[in-house]
Write a protein that holds these residues in place. Sequence first.
Motif, short mmCIF file in Angstrom:
data_model
loop_
_atom_site.label_atom_id
_atom_site.label_comp_id
_atom_site.label_asym_id
_atom_site.label_seq_id
_atom_site.Cartn_x
_atom_site.Cartn_y
_atom_site.Cartn_z
N GLN A 40 0.84 -1.19 0.00
CA GLN A 40 0.00 0.00 0.00
C GLN A 40 0.88 1.25 0.00
O GLN A 40 1.89 1.32 0.69
CB GLN A 40 -0.88 -0.02 1.25
CG GLN A 40 -2.11 0.85 1.18
CD GLN A 40 -3.14 0.44 2.23
OE1 GLN A 40 -3.54 -0.73 2.29
NE2 GLN A 40 -3.56 1.38 3.05
N PHE A 41 0.48 2.24 -0.79
CA PHE A 41 1.27 3.47 -0.88
C PHE A 41 0.39 4.59 -1.41
O PHE A 41 -0.79 4.40 -1.71
CB PHE A 41 2.49 3.27 -1.78
CG PHE A 41 2.18 2.81 -3.18
CD1 PHE A 41 2.01 3.72 -4.22
CD2 PHE A 41 2.05 1.45 -3.46
CE1 PHE A 41 1.71 3.30 -5.50
CE2 PHE A 41 1.75 1.02 -4.75
CZ PHE A 41 1.59 1.94 -5.77
N TRP A 42 0.98 5.78 -1.53
CA TRP A 42 0.27 6.96 -2.04
C TRP A 42 0.77 7.26 -3.44
O TRP A 42 1.98 7.31 -3.68
CB TRP A 42 0.49 8.15 -1.12
CG TRP A 42 -0.08 7.93 0.25
CD1 TRP A 42 0.52 7.26 1.28
CD2 TRP A 42 -1.36 8.35 0.71
NE1 TRP A 42 -0.32 7.24 2.37
CE2 TRP A 42 -1.48 7.91 2.05
CE3 TRP A 42 -2.42 9.05 0.15
CZ2 TRP A 42 -2.61 8.15 2.83
CZ3 TRP A 42 -3.55 9.30 0.91
CH2 TRP A 42 -3.64 8.85 2.23
N LEU A 43 -0.16 7.47 -4.38
CA LEU A 43 0.16 7.69 -5.78
C LEU A 43 -0.20 9.12 -6.17
O LEU A 43 -1.36 9.54 -6.04
CB LEU A 43 -0.62 6.70 -6.66
CG LEU A 43 -0.32 6.69 -8.15
CD1 LEU A 43 1.07 6.12 -8.41
CD2 LEU A 43 -1.37 5.86 -8.91
N VAL A 44 0.79 9.88 -6.65
CA VAL A 44 0.57 11.28 -7.05
C VAL A 44 0.35 11.32 -8.56
O VAL A 44 1.18 10.83 -9.33
CB VAL A 44 1.78 12.16 -6.68
CG1 VAL A 44 1.49 13.63 -7.01
CG2 VAL A 44 2.12 12.02 -5.20
N VAL A 45 -0.77 11.90 -9.00
CA VAL A 45 -1.14 11.88 -10.42
C VAL A 45 -1.31 13.27 -11.03
O VAL A 45 -1.53 13.40 -12.23
CB VAL A 45 -2.42 11.05 -10.65
CG1 VAL A 45 -2.18 9.58 -10.34
CG2 VAL A 45 -3.59 11.59 -9.82
N GLY A 46 -1.22 14.33 -10.23
CA GLY A 46 -1.35 15.70 -10.75
C GLY A 46 0.01 16.29 -11.08
O GLY A 46 0.98 16.10 -10.33
N HIS A 47 0.11 17.01 -12.21
CA HIS A 47 1.40 17.53 -12.67
C HIS A 47 2.02 18.50 -11.68
O HIS A 47 3.19 18.34 -11.29
CB HIS A 47 1.24 18.21 -14.04
CG HIS A 47 2.54 18.62 -14.66
ND1 HIS A 47 3.21 19.78 -14.29
CD2 HIS A 47 3.31 18.03 -15.60
CE1 HIS A 47 4.32 19.87 -15.00
NE2 HIS A 47 4.42 18.83 -15.79
N GLU A 48 1.27 19.51 -11.27
CA GLU A 48 1.82 20.53 -10.38
C GLU A 48 2.25 19.91 -9.05
O GLU A 48 3.35 20.18 -8.54
CB GLU A 48 0.78 21.62 -10.13
CG GLU A 48 1.27 22.75 -9.23
CD GLU A 48 0.22 23.84 -9.01
OE1 GLU A 48 0.45 24.68 -8.12
OE2 GLU A 48 -0.81 23.83 -9.72
N GLU A 49 1.39 19.03 -8.52
CA GLU A 49 1.68 18.41 -7.24
C GLU A 49 2.85 17.42 -7.35
O GLU A 49 3.70 17.34 -6.47
CB GLU A 49 0.43 17.70 -6.71
CG GLU A 49 -0.73 18.61 -6.37
CD GLU A 49 -1.54 19.04 -7.61
OE1 GLU A 49 -2.44 19.87 -7.45
OE2 GLU A 49 -1.26 18.52 -8.72
N GLY A 50 2.88 16.69 -8.45
CA GLY A 50 3.95 15.72 -8.65
C GLY A 50 5.30 16.40 -8.86
O GLY A 50 6.32 15.94 -8.33
N ARG A 51 5.30 17.49 -9.61
CA ARG A 51 6.55 18.22 -9.83
C ARG A 51 7.10 18.74 -8.51
O ARG A 51 8.31 18.69 -8.26
CB ARG A 51 6.29 19.38 -10.80
CG ARG A 51 7.55 20.08 -11.31
CD ARG A 51 7.18 21.11 -12.38
NE ARG A 51 8.35 21.70 -12.99
CZ ARG A 51 9.01 22.74 -12.52
NH1 ARG A 51 8.61 23.33 -11.39
NH2 ARG A 51 10.07 23.21 -13.15
N ALA A 52 6.19 19.24 -7.65
CA ALA A 52 6.62 19.73 -6.34
C ALA A 52 7.13 18.58 -5.48
O ALA A 52 8.12 18.72 -4.75
CB ALA A 52 5.47 20.45 -5.65
N ALA A 53 6.47 17.43 -5.57
CA ALA A 53 6.87 16.27 -4.76
C ALA A 53 8.27 15.79 -5.13
O ALA A 53 9.03 15.33 -4.27
CB ALA A 53 5.87 15.14 -4.95
#
Length: 392
Positions: A40-53
Amino acid sequence: MSVIELGEYGADFTANPYPYYAKLREAGPVHEVRMPDGYQFWLVVGHEEGRAALTDPRLAKSPSVIGVRPPEEDIIGVHLLAADAPDHTRLRRLVTAEFTGRRVESLRPRIERLTHELADAMEPAGRADLVDAYAFPLPITVICELLGVPAEDRETFRGWSNELVTPTGERGILDALEGFGGYLDGLIEDKRAAGPADDLLSGLIAARAEDGDRLSGPELRAMAYLLLIAGHETTVNLISNTVRNLLTHPEQLAALRADPSLLDGAIEESLRYDGPVETGTFRFTAEPVTIGDTVIPAGQSVLVAIGALDRDPARFPEPDRFDIRRDTRGHLAFGHGIHYCLGAPLARLEGRIALRTLLDRFPRLELDPEAEPWEWLQGLLMRGVRRLPVRW
């Protein structure tokens, strides 16, 4: 927020994950998900949020921040993708001093010769599996020659590498890691004994920073391991995915044939549209981290879905349209921040030369209509097909 079972998406998700990523993104930029094996994990799929991550220091690359020591670390050592500052800074500085733009550019004539040699071998048959005959042997030869790996050993670690990027099970992964680790220890020992040479691995053995710092034995092993795997697996799929995208979009292929200046655009759009790396490697929360409106607790695993980010309509209008004339600036196929792909210039160089040679030598190149359906690579890390049957 309920946990999303990725296994319920089935084989369709492996073949074409983008509609599923789009549906997830409409509901929010980050989701808690579970794999069929229960992880189990967290998946980032938004561009702005993913770039920041990708640049957030609270999302560590070393699993030690959550008290985990993976088998890879015991067998291979700590490499760049599993290190954080200041260790990452030190390791990257030492390898960057040897893996220079000048060294990469010096490979151009050799890459051009290799593509024509591979095309010569392919041509008489009239058809081939492009992965096996062209997309794989080019980057594996280049990275092995760059590092100084003997030609007769290359097939040996092809199986190890395949197992590590598209694993079949825990035992297979451990066997591959142990095989790789033992092989690299022997190779490094041989190179130490042989003395100075022009290859990259010999350069890394000899490299010293201004303060006298140098790579230890385990660090050399881990660095060679990362360069060998990342230096060919991603480029295999960069080449084959680009050709597949062009052959399935004949109007774009026709535009490229009519205007060769679109070559770079074809490579960059393929990287954005269907790049070789579907997700980054795991990051870990040393403390609670807020992404969008979601607070991810400390001690969690986070995966940034590069493929989803580069299909975000908030960043790229009509993201599901393959357009080699598109402005692709801002795509994240090679990552972002301190872990940006060290080998990006080499991958781009190989991709451009491989595609140009292929189009020049095979003006009637097309997908083989008699071939079996594509077999997609399993897992979330790599994006591509095991075979790409073509004819001319």
